[in-house]
Design an enzyme around this catalytic site. Structure first.
Site, short mmCIF file in Angstrom:
data_model
loop_
_atom_site.label_atom_id
_atom_site.label_comp_id
_atom_site.label_asym_id
_atom_site.label_seq_id
_atom_site.Cartn_x
_atom_site.Cartn_y
_atom_site.Cartn_z
N GLY A 16 0.82 -1.21 0.00
CA GLY A 16 0.00 0.00 0.00
C GLY A 16 0.85 1.25 0.00
O GLY A 16 0.46 2.28 0.57
N ASN A 88 2.02 -1.91 5.46
CA ASN A 88 1.27 -0.67 5.62
C ASN A 88 -0.17 -0.78 5.10
O ASN A 88 -1.05 -0.08 5.59
CB ASN A 88 1.99 0.46 4.88
CG ASN A 88 1.11 1.67 4.69
OD1 ASN A 88 0.87 2.45 5.61
ND2 ASN A 88 0.58 1.84 3.47
N SER A 141 -1.94 0.91 14.94
CA SER A 141 -2.77 2.08 15.20
C SER A 141 -3.15 2.15 16.67
O SER A 141 -3.28 1.11 17.33
CB SER A 141 -4.06 1.99 14.35
OG SER A 141 -5.00 2.98 14.74
N TYR A 154 -11.52 -3.09 12.83
CA TYR A 154 -10.20 -2.54 12.52
C TYR A 154 -9.35 -2.48 13.79
O TYR A 154 -8.17 -2.88 13.79
CB TYR A 154 -10.38 -1.15 11.92
CG TYR A 154 -9.11 -0.40 11.64
CD1 TYR A 154 -8.36 -0.65 10.50
CD2 TYR A 154 -8.68 0.62 12.51
CE1 TYR A 154 -7.21 0.07 10.22
CE2 TYR A 154 -7.53 1.34 12.24
CZ TYR A 154 -6.80 1.06 11.10
OH TYR A 154 -5.65 1.78 10.84
N ALA A 156 -9.66 -4.26 16.48
CA ALA A 156 -9.33 -5.62 16.88
C ALA A 156 -8.19 -6.18 16.03
O ALA A 156 -7.29 -6.86 16.53
CB ALA A 156 -10.56 -6.51 16.77
N ALA A 157 -8.23 -5.88 14.72
CA ALA A 157 -7.17 -6.35 13.83
C ALA A 157 -5.83 -5.73 14.20
O ALA A 157 -4.80 -6.41 14.22
CB ALA A 157 -7.53 -6.02 12.38
N LYS A 158 -5.83 -4.43 14.51
CA LYS A 158 -4.57 -3.76 14.85
C LYS A 158 -4.03 -4.24 16.19
O LYS A 158 -2.81 -4.34 16.38
CB LYS A 158 -4.77 -2.24 14.87
CG LYS A 158 -5.03 -1.64 13.49
CD LYS A 158 -3.88 -1.88 12.53
CE LYS A 158 -4.06 -1.10 11.23
NZ LYS A 158 -2.95 -1.33 10.28
#
Length: 259
Positions: A16, A88, A141, A154, A156-158
């Site tokens: 990205g 990223n 993040s 998002y 939770a993913a980070k």
């Protein structure tokens, strides 16, 4: 004597890496002398360039493990090595949990957690077989360290990404170092979609202790450091790039009631 971070002769991949934060990371790596390969599903309008050189772009769907493996094999075959991977690519639309279907939330987890895992596995296969190993940087993040209403999947993913990096750092030592950049708010070309006009962006910036949103270059500089030999003993760490974090809301509430 000034300290310089020289990545000349090294090869970096930035997922990205064609716009926003990713472009800032790519430019910083170019300025430090690295050969930079960016990837995304769609080609950028113009190549990312800095210091008189441009990053190379190769298309890849990071959610396709076979395509990801082929991409890293190509980087290895054409450049001879891979020194740095910056995971990223990611993001999320604003969506409350009750407004989204399970499949929609699962896609956010796939892009922000599973895809970096897939890329890291492919990069490790290259780095672990070369002299000098390599460095993997996860772009995390503050959403992963606090409640994230409207972007819960998002966040939770980070959170998972930072924990994943710590485990990778243990399993893949000593050849491959793995660290996380924990980002706060960053001013990109899309900042107006989140924070409004210039007055809105300035108002949001005043909530940050350092008085402004991060610039993509701030994130890029941190990536260069973690990729460099100056960070040779740093692995499994989380470096916060958030301008001091967020002022606790109770302080302002207390001041309002006790002038």
């Amino acid at each position: 004597m000034p300290v310089t971070l020289d990545l000349s002769g090294s090869v970096a991949v930035v997922t990205g890496g064609t716009r926003g934060v990713g472009a800032g990371i790519s430019r910083a790596l170019l300025e430090a002398g690295a050969e930079v390969v960016t990837c995304a599903r769609r080609a950028p309008g113009e190549p990312v360039a800095a210091a008189g050189r441009a990053a190379r772009f190769l298309p890849v769907d990071l959610r396709d493990p076979d395509a990801v493996n082929a991409f890293f094999d190509r980087v290895r075959d054409e450049y001879g090595r891979l020194d740095t991977l910056v995971n990223n690519a990611g993001g999320t639309p604003y969506r409350t949990l009750s407004d989204g279907a399970p499949a929609q939330h699962a896609r956010v987890l796939e892009l922000n957690l599973v895809a970096p895992l897939t890329a890291s596995l492919a990069a490790h296969r290259v780095m672990s077989r070369q002299q000098g190993g390599g460095s993997i940087v996860m772009v995390g993040s503050v959403s992963g360290t606090r409640p994230s209403p409207g972007s819960a999947a998002y966040g939770a993913a980070k959170a998972g990404l930072e924990n994943l990096a710590r485990s990778m750092a243990v399993e893949w030592a000593p050849l491959v170092r793995v660290n996380t950049l924990v980002l706060g708010m960053v001013r990109t070309e899309l900042a107006h979609l989140h924070y409004g006009d210039e007055d809105g962006i300035a108002a949001v910036g005043r909530t940050v202790p350092l008085g402004r949103l991060a610039a993509p270059a701030d994130v890029g500089d941190a990536c260069v450091f973690l990729a460099s030999d100056r960070a040779a003993y740093i692995s499994g760490a989380a470096l916060h790039v958030h301008g001091g974090g967020e002022r606790p809301a109770f302080l302002d509430a207390a001041t309002a009631h006790h002038p």
